[in-house]
Design a protein around this motif. Structure first.
Motif, PDB file in Angstrom:
ATOM      1  N   ASP A   1       0.870  -1.171   0.000  1.00 43.52           N
ATOM      2  CA  ASP A   1       0.000   0.000   0.000  1.00 43.52           C
ATOM      3  C   ASP A   1       0.906   1.221   0.000  1.00 43.52           C
ATOM      4  N   GLN A   2       1.265   1.642  -1.194  1.00 49.03           N
ATOM      5  CA  GLN A   2       2.288   2.668  -1.355  1.00 49.03           C
ATOM      6  C   GLN A   2       1.716   4.030  -1.716  1.00 49.03           C
ATOM      7  N   TYR A   3       0.426   4.191  -1.614  1.00 48.59           N
ATOM      8  CA  TYR A   3      -0.183   5.419  -2.093  1.00 48.59           C
ATOM      9  C   TYR A   3      -0.524   6.415  -1.000  1.00 48.59           C
ATOM     10  N   GLY A   4      -0.427   6.065   0.272  1.00 52.79           N
ATOM     11  CA  GLY A   4      -0.729   7.002   1.346  1.00 52.79           C
ATOM     12  C   GLY A   4      -2.145   6.869   1.871  1.00 52.79           C
ATOM     13  N   ASP A   5      -2.607   7.892   2.602  1.00 50.15           N
ATOM     14  CA  ASP A   5      -3.901   7.829   3.275  1.00 50.15           C
ATOM     15  C   ASP A   5      -4.957   8.773   2.709  1.00 50.15           C
ATOM     16  N   THR A   6      -4.740   9.328   1.552  1.00 47.62           N
ATOM     17  CA  THR A   6      -5.727  10.244   0.968  1.00 47.62           C
ATOM     18  C   THR A   6      -6.861   9.454   0.329  1.00 47.62           C
ATOM     19  N   LEU A   7      -7.923  10.144  -0.037  1.00 49.83           N
ATOM     20  CA  LEU A   7      -9.040   9.502  -0.740  1.00 49.83           C
ATOM     21  C   LEU A   7      -8.566   8.890  -2.047  1.00 49.83           C
ATOM     22  N   VAL A   8      -7.717   9.606  -2.761  1.00 49.42           N
ATOM     23  CA  VAL A   8      -7.177   9.085  -4.023  1.00 49.42           C
ATOM     24  C   VAL A   8      -6.396   7.805  -3.774  1.00 49.42           C
ATOM     25  N   SER A   9      -5.618   7.786  -2.703  1.00 51.48           N
ATOM     26  CA  SER A   9      -4.832   6.590  -2.412  1.00 51.48           C
ATOM     27  C   SER A   9      -5.729   5.399  -2.083  1.00 51.48           C
ATOM     28  N   LYS A  10      -6.819   5.645  -1.388  1.00 50.44           N
ATOM     29  CA  LYS A  10      -7.760   4.561  -1.073  1.00 50.44           C
ATOM     30  C   LYS A  10      -8.425   4.037  -2.348  1.00 50.44           C
ATOM     31  N   LEU A  11      -8.738   4.927  -3.278  1.00 44.75           N
ATOM     32  CA  LEU A  11      -9.312   4.506  -4.552  1.00 44.75           C
ATOM     33  C   LEU A  11      -8.296   3.706  -5.371  1.00 44.75           C
ATOM     34  N   LEU A  12      -7.041   4.135  -5.368  1.00 43.56           N
ATOM     35  CA  LEU A  12      -5.991   3.377  -6.057  1.00 43.56           C
ATOM     36  C   LEU A  12      -5.809   1.999  -5.424  1.00 43.56           C
TER      37      LEU A  12
END
Length: 169
Positions: free
Chosen positions: A19-30
């Motif tokens: 899970d390399q995208y972080g904690d933003t909404l965009v990262s959760k969608l990715l």
């Protein structure tokens, strides 16, 4: 020899995604998108998958290096990563069934990408093997062109990084 059901195996593989995208909404969608794409690309043929011991895999890798790798040659576009992965899958199943006299289907082909020093080099294929370690069935990855286990972070001894995208097992 252990055994896992198809849903358990899928869950085990999905847990390996970074899970390399972080904690933003965009990262959760990715995060969701990457798993959906994995499920759409992957193919699980069986309901039950059987594992082997770590010792059996290590023994098989030694035989693979000695009797197979020493007698085949990498040929770009002709006999490359996908051919090595397919041959290793077939060879390992036959080896375990013949040498250990036990059915075995816990080896698959992994499709993904390979990077060196953070730079994408292209698509790649390698193998996953279901292995019993200390009474727990886990997934180990094999680079069949080297005849070695990848590290838990999906890196080879020569410094390549592997990015899992799909599985055929």
């Amino acid at each position: 020899m252990g055994m896992v059901l198809q849903p358990q195996l899928i869950s085990m593989i999905l847990q390996l995604f970074k899970d390399q995208y972080g904690d933003t909404l965009v990262s959760k969608l990715l995060w969701i998108f990457r798993r959906i794409v994995f499920l759409l690309r992957s193919w699980f043929f069986d309901i039950q998958y059987y594992s082997i011991s770590l010792e059996e895999l290590q023994e098989a890798l030694e035989k693979w290096k000695e009797y197979v790798l020493d007698n085949i040659q990498y040929l770009p576009e002709i006999f490359d990563c996908d051919d090595f992965a397919l041959w290793f899958k077939t060879w390992l199943q036959g080896y375990i069934q013949q040498e250990k006299d036990t059915p075995f289907n816990g080896v698959g082909v992994v499709l993904g990408a390979v990077l060196k020093d953070g730079q994408l080099l292209g698509g790649h294929a390698w193998n996953l093997v279901l292995v019993d370690v200390s009474g727990t069935t886990c997934i180990l990855f094999v680079e069949p062109q080297l005849g070695e286990l990848l590290s838990p972070t999906l890196r080879s001894s020569d410094g390549y990084e592997y990015v899992l995208q799909a599985v055929i097992i």
